[in-house]
Design an enzyme around this catalytic site. Structure first.
Site, PDB file in Angstrom:
ATOM      1  CE1 TYR A  43     -34.520  42.185   0.427  1.00  0.00           C
ATOM      2  CE2 TYR A  43     -33.842  44.303  -0.469  1.00  0.00           C
ATOM      3  CZ  TYR A  43     -33.549  43.140   0.226  1.00  0.00           C
ATOM      4  OH  TYR A  43     -32.287  42.941   0.707  1.00  0.00           O
ATOM      5  CE  LYS A  60     -34.683  12.109  -6.730  1.00  0.00           C
ATOM      6  NZ  LYS A  60     -34.547  10.673  -6.999  1.00  0.00           N
TER       7      LYS A  60
END
Length: 765
Positions: free
Chosen positions: A369, A424
């Protein structure tokens, strides 16, 4: 004998069974390797003897005699395999072992003869004193022989081990002994060329003793098989007793044995209680295997087929529902739904986000980061394609729905569709190694849907559209494919079409019909069937042989209700198909049809038995509504259908998108394709059907099941190769490399889940 690990897990049993070769492969592989041995040795024999004579090397001439014996070895193995193809004697249910044992003995005899012949040639040269300095040609020939014979050994030994053939393995060692003979010749020739003339024949004598010992060992193994393995039934009786005493085994249906030297390889077919669950049947099989391996001497491996768990021809494992009663099948069909509520609440969803980079301590955050992350951001600004290298974009897709047609439940809204979208995403990750994010949009406006997805594309490598009502699903897919720079796929259209085509390919192979000749019916004209029609026509089905019915009856050009603009797709299909202008209800699409695809509403009794009875001989019926098929498969069978497929994993022949979409996106992302074409879908379908052939295709096994994860890399590679061929891929790779890449991704996903379960980070039930 050391007790082996009890193979009581489903994954281990499947892996074991997939390693077993069929009878056809046993003979074809064995014959092929024997022919290679004959041809290779004919060439080497001629070269060695010619080089030995021309270069005055006794060792090389003797080495040529060794290769000549190798010709006879390969020839005898080939003849034994030809003989072994004949039906086995009833007195010897383990069949062709006797012919192979005789061939093994013969190979040993030839090796023994070769060793003694080398001693004769070499000793004759030493006694007579007739030694001269060998030329350069024998030296080069010896090097060529070493390389070629070692290659022949590796190839023959690998095939022999694969098919458990003792004669083929013996022949491999004959090749290796020939290589050692050439090493000895090389040493002798080099020594003789440096003045030590006697080294040439002495080296030949040295290697001859090794060859004689090897020949004797092979003869021993062959005789052991003949005298012990095929005259004494004690081993089989011992196994029968063990099997019958195992708890959970109802009966022993078949047993066959093959021996390689002192080792025994066993094939069993056992019966279990018809009410046994999938897991219970595998546990019984594991116990039987463990008992035999630990209690019966010299058993090397055991392959087990469980009835009614295994279909007749298949080496995988799945419950054979046709052996159950109707009440048992109905009860089994209810079980997943009953457990779903409990388990979804227990886990509170199916997906989570887990870092893929190392985090040694909090100081690493400065890399991943701020401030460190600014550097890759600057590079991506210069070249947006670098997002594929610096981020997970290249392996992340969005699964997007508006919840307007979820499974067979209809318009239930985006929140209610979220469990399906999460499921899914889980399948994408576990079966394809693809990171997927569920996105449920709170809009039914197709233009707003399109606009929103376009805004999302910078963060994703692909878009999977899901459970969108028709006809707007066609418009949404077409617009997004036209405008997006990343591949957009509607699984209910393209995924369903591809898996349907795979099932049809397999059904045609079983029934012997040709795709260009068949008559095909479609009951339902939604996204799934419309896309299937398009793909089947691209694959060779004649549109004149297609008949389609929606909720109002058969499509034909004179239907006035199709004039509305929202029915453009149906109107086009009405003009493209049904040239006879047939009208009437849905029963018409079944009359004389070789195959019918049903995607309508959950059953049962949506399709009538009397409709199925009017189909052509050897008909194929795909009843794919979820969660309950339009007709129960056993009723369709009773009505005359030869092959019946559904969308359920607990019935035979699951025709489910889950076998296609993880692999299609895996292959698409790995080559960074910009679009998923119909040709890529057809390539996936062909490969899926071919994989079923490798395992053992049957009327109850059209395509592989989700637990056979080796299939997904194969399908992914076919998709990637086709994308490269069509020029829609930004990256290129060989098929082998694509298979390897897919295997690594999928393995990482599955091993991560297993590790989290093992460590308790995914709670056990």
């Amino acid at each position: 004998m050391t007790t082996k690990k009890n193979m009581n897990s489903k994954s281990e049993l499947n892996k074991n069974q997939l390693g077993k070769v069929s009878e056809t492969e046993y003979f074809s592989q064995g014959e092929k390797v024997s022919i290679v041995g004959i041809v290779g040795n004919v060439i080497l024999t001629a070269v060695k003897i010619a080089a030995g004579i021309a270069g005055h090397s006794t060792a090389m001439v003797a080495d040529g005699a060794h290769s000549a014996s190798d010709i006879l070895s390969s020839l005898v193995v080939l003849i034994s395999l030809k003989i072994a193809k004949k039906p086995a004697d009833e007195a010897h249910p383990y069949g062709h072992g006797k012919a192979e044992s005789l061939a093994t003995v013969a190979v040993g005899v030839f090796l023994l003869g070769a060793g003694l012949s080398i001693v004769y040639f070499a000793a004759k040269s030493i006694i007579s004193g007739h030694t001269v300095e060998p030329g350069m040609l024998p030296l080069l020939t010896a090097i060529l022989s070493i390389v070629s014979k070692e290659a022949m050994f590796q190839y023959t030994f690998r095939i022999g081990k694969k098919i458990n053939s003792s004669s083929t393995i013996a022949n491999a060692w004959h090749h290796r002994s020939d290589a050692y003979s050439s090493v000895a010749s090389l040493v002798g020739i080099i020594g003789a060329r440096h003045g030590f003339l006697m080294l040439d024949p002495i080296a030949g004598i040295g290697v001859s003793f090794f060859i004689v010992k090897m020949g004797w060992d092979i003869i021993y193994n062959g005789v052991y098989q003949l005298m012990d393995g095929f005259s004494d039934s004690q081993t089989i009786e011992e196994m029968k007793q063990i099997i019958n005493e195992c708890e959970g085994v109802s009966d022993l249906k078949a047993i066959s044995v093959r021996q390689s030297g002192p080792y025994i390889f066993v094939d069993l077919k056992i019966g279990v209680d018809r009410k046994a669950t999938f897991e219970q049947a595998h546990e019984v099989a594991g116990k039987v295997k463990s008992e035999i391996l630990s209690k019966v001497s010299n058993v090397k491996n055991v392959h087990i087929h469980v009835d009614p768990v295994d279909t007749k021809c298949r080496k995988g494992c799945e419950v054979k529902l046709m052996d159950l009663t109707k009440d048992e099948m109905l009860e089994r069909a209810k079980k997943p739904a009953e457990e779903a509520i409990k388990l979804h609440r227990y886990y509170q969803g199916k997906m989570q986000t887990v870092p893929k980079c190392c985090i040694r301590d909090v100081s690493d955050f400065a890399i991943w980061y701020t401030p460190g992350v600014a550097e890759p951001c600057k590079e991506i600004k210069k070249n947006p394609d670098l997002a594929y290298e610096f981020t997970n974009k290249g392996n992340t897709i969005a699964v997007v729905t508006d919840g307007t047609r979820v499974l067979g439940l209809g318009d239930i809204g985006p929140e209610a569709g979220l469990p399906v979208m999460e499921g899914k995403c889980m399948l994408f990750k576990y079966l394809g190694g693809v990171d997927a994010v569920a996105i449920c949009l709170d809009t039914k406006d197709p233009d707003k849907f399109i606009e929103t997805v376009k805004y999302l594309t910078p963060a994703f490598g692909g878009i999977n559209l899901e459970d969108i009502a028709q006809p707007k699903c066609f418009y949404i897919l077409d617009e997004l494919r036209k405008d997006c720079k990343i591949p957009v796929w509607h699984d209910d259209q393209q995924g369903t079409a591809a898996v349907n085509l795979a099932g049809l390919y397999s059904g045609l192979k079983i029934t012997g019909k040709r795709i260009e000749d068949i008559k095909v019916g479609f009951f339902g004209c939604g996204a799934a069937n419309v896309a299937t029609i398009r793909i089947l026509i691209s694959a060779g089905v004649d549109p004149k042989n297609i008949l389609i019915a929606d909720s109002r009856g058969v499509l034909h050009p004179d239907r006035t209700d199709l004039e509305d603009v929202k029915y453009d797709v149906k109107r086009h299909l009405a003009q493209l198909t049904n040239p006879q202008g047939i009208s009437g209800g849905p029963e018409k699409v079944f009359e004389g049809a070789d195959a019918v695809f049903c995607y309508t509403k959950p059953g049962p009794d949506v399709v009538k038995k009397e409709w199925v009875a009017k189909m052509a001989k050897d008909a194929m019926l795909f009843a794919c509504a979820n969660p309950v098929p339009e007709i129960w498969p056993w009723e369709a069978k009773e009505a005359g259908a030869r092959i019946v497929a559904t969308g359920r994993s607990d019935f035979p022949n699951q025709i489910n998108n889950s076998l296609i979409f993880p692999a299609v996106f895996r292959g698409t992302l790995d080559v960074r394709a910009s679009v998923i074409t119909d040709e890529m879908c057809i390539a996936a379908a062909k490969t899926l059907s071919e994989c079923a052939e490798k395992i053992g295709m049957s009327e109850e096994y059209l395509i592989p099941t989700m637990d056979q994860t080796w299939v997904y890399p194969e399908v992914a590679a076919s998709v990637g190769v086709k994308a490269i061929e069509q020029g829609v891929a930004k990256l290129t790779a060989s098929r082998d490399d694509l298979v390897k890449m897919a295997e690594e991704r999928i393995k990482a996903a599955q091993e991560t889940t297993k590790l989290l379960m093992k460590e308790g980070l995914i709670k056990s039930l």
